[in-house]
Design a protein around this motif. Structure first.
Motif, short mmCIF file in Angstrom:
data_model
loop_
_atom_site.label_atom_id
_atom_site.label_comp_id
_atom_site.label_asym_id
_atom_site.label_seq_id
_atom_site.Cartn_x
_atom_site.Cartn_y
_atom_site.Cartn_z
N ASN A 190 45.17 -65.52 -69.70
CA ASN A 190 43.85 -65.09 -70.20
C ASN A 190 42.82 -66.22 -70.13
N GLY A 191 42.87 -66.97 -69.05
CA GLY A 191 41.87 -68.01 -68.83
C GLY A 191 42.13 -69.31 -69.55
N TYR A 197 58.11 -67.56 -64.65
CA TYR A 197 57.16 -67.46 -65.77
C TYR A 197 55.79 -67.07 -65.25
N LYS A 198 55.26 -65.98 -65.76
CA LYS A 198 53.96 -65.48 -65.31
C LYS A 198 52.86 -66.48 -65.67
N GLY A 199 52.06 -66.82 -64.69
CA GLY A 199 50.94 -67.74 -64.92
C GLY A 199 51.30 -69.21 -64.73
N MET A 200 52.55 -69.50 -64.33
CA MET A 200 52.97 -70.89 -64.17
C MET A 200 52.21 -71.55 -63.02
N ALA A 230 49.46 -70.09 -80.68
CA ALA A 230 48.85 -71.00 -81.65
C ALA A 230 47.44 -71.46 -81.26
N ARG A 231 47.16 -71.58 -79.98
CA ARG A 231 45.89 -72.18 -79.57
C ARG A 231 44.70 -71.41 -80.14
#
Length: 378
Positions: free
Chosen positions: A263-264, A238-241, A292-293
């Protein structure tokens, strides 16, 4: 006569301080769920105006925004279940500040022979504390968990420290009985608590380093090394894990906490009591969280840790001789003040009457005794 007077007055005072004479004690109200009332639901709680999170076989889960602490969706957030090895997050978070990472450790035979997943420790002084934390969070070593607990001063002390840390985080569903997460009666956590613990861990640079390391060299006897790898499959998928921790026992079933950045922004997903293969479901829950965030009204929040208690100031050493109360006070005043604070309006009125009556009765007897003593001397 004076002895009788003191005894009678003391008896009347004791009866008065005993508490209310009428009325039954009321049960304390049940505190609201930590993080918000909606999180007390056993069913799915999601914000309005958005599609529900993807289906999962997890009995309980939480999706939260790491930066704001907002809980974006949850199911049975405070349901208490066996945490399996996800409890190692609490072990690491508790012990990282306490142990010198460069300290050399010789694991005991008890540590080396722990059941379940292990990194393969030997009872030789070749391991740094830093190595043991890698073994704990990457290879989920139960042997490393026990070795760290023993280095901290023993199992009992470590369990007390871990449970105190859980209370500080307001992870009130969590009761730690082992440093490894191996099943033990009375041990529990919740998806909400696991998300709280993960969020606190992510704020610690060393914790973050351990959970995000994919592979590392690990010491072996005769100055050799072998490679260990992280059990979190999503570090590769998973990218960003970032991490955090997976766990499984036959009683706990599947448990997992994952955190990823895109994205930060970082999303945390925690799941408990999963009945199948969760490695494909967690990425979908993370994707939903990123969508959702910032766009929905949260259903709750991850609360902040309680402030660290200041050390209790030591009382002044006792001095031999009679205790002297400050000028204008009585040595019994603290007891009377405490008792008064516990009185109801009814008992306070009755108590005042009883004290007044007792004092008046005592004064009459005192006067009578003095007069008799004077007459006897004449």
């Amino acid at each position: 006569m004076w002895t009788k007077l003191v005894s009678t007055t003391a008896l009347l005072t004791a009866v008065t301080l005993a508490g209310p004479l009428t009325g039954a004690a009321h049960a304390a109200p049940t505190p609201p769920p930590v993080g918000g009332d909606s999180l007390g639901s056993r069913g799915l709680v999601k914000p309005a105006g958005i599609k529900a999170p993807p289906k999962t076989k997890a009995t309980s889960y939480v999706i939260a925004d790491h930066e704001t602490g907002q809980v974006l969706a949850a199911r049975n957030a405070h349901g208490r279940y066996l945490p399996a090895s996800t409890l190692k997050m609490l072990t690491a978070l508790t012990l990282i500040p306490k142990l010198d990472k460069d300290l050399t450790v010789k694991p005991s035979r008890n540590a080396v022979n722990q059941e379940g997943s292990a990194v393969g420790l030997r009872s030789t002084p070749i391991y740094k504390v830093d190595d043991l934390f890698k073994a704990l969070m990457m290879s989920s070593g139960n042997d490393a968990a026990m070795a760290l607990a023993e280095t901290n001063g023993g199992l009992d002390r470590t369990m007390a420290d871990m449970n105190a840390e859980a209370k500080r985080l307001q992870a009130n569903d969590t009761v730690a009985k082992t440093p490894s997460g191996l099943d033990k009666p009375g041990q529990s956590s919740s998806a909400y608590d696991l998300a709280l613990i993960a969020r606190a861990g992510l704020a610690n640079a060393e914790f973050r380093r351990y959970i995000s390391t994919k592979t590392a060299k690990f010491p072996a006897p005769k100055k050799k090394f072998y490679e260990i790898s992280n059990h979190n499959k999503l570090l590769w998928r998973y990218k960003g894990m970032i991490g955090v921790k997976n766990g499984w026992t036959s009683k706990a079933q599947g448990a997992f906490v994952g955190a990823a950045t895109r994205n930060g922004h970082t999303i945390i997903v925690s799941i408990m009591k999963h009945t199948g293969y969760f490695w494909d479901e967690v990425p979908e829950l993370l994707d939903w969280g990123f969508t959702a965030r910032g766009k929905v009204t949260p259903v709750g929040r991850l609360v902040d840790p309680l402030p660290v208690q200041a050390p209790v100031q030591q009382a002044a050493p006792l001095v031999s001789g009679p205790a002297v109360a400050p000028s204008g006070t009585s040595a019994a005043q603290p007891l009377l003040d405490h008792a008064a604070s516990e009185q109801t309006a009814t008992s306070r009125t009755l108590g005042s009457a009883a004290i007044g009556g007792g004092l008046l009765f005592g004064l009459i007897w005192l006067g009578y005794g003095i007069r008799r003593r004077r007459r006897s001397r004449l």
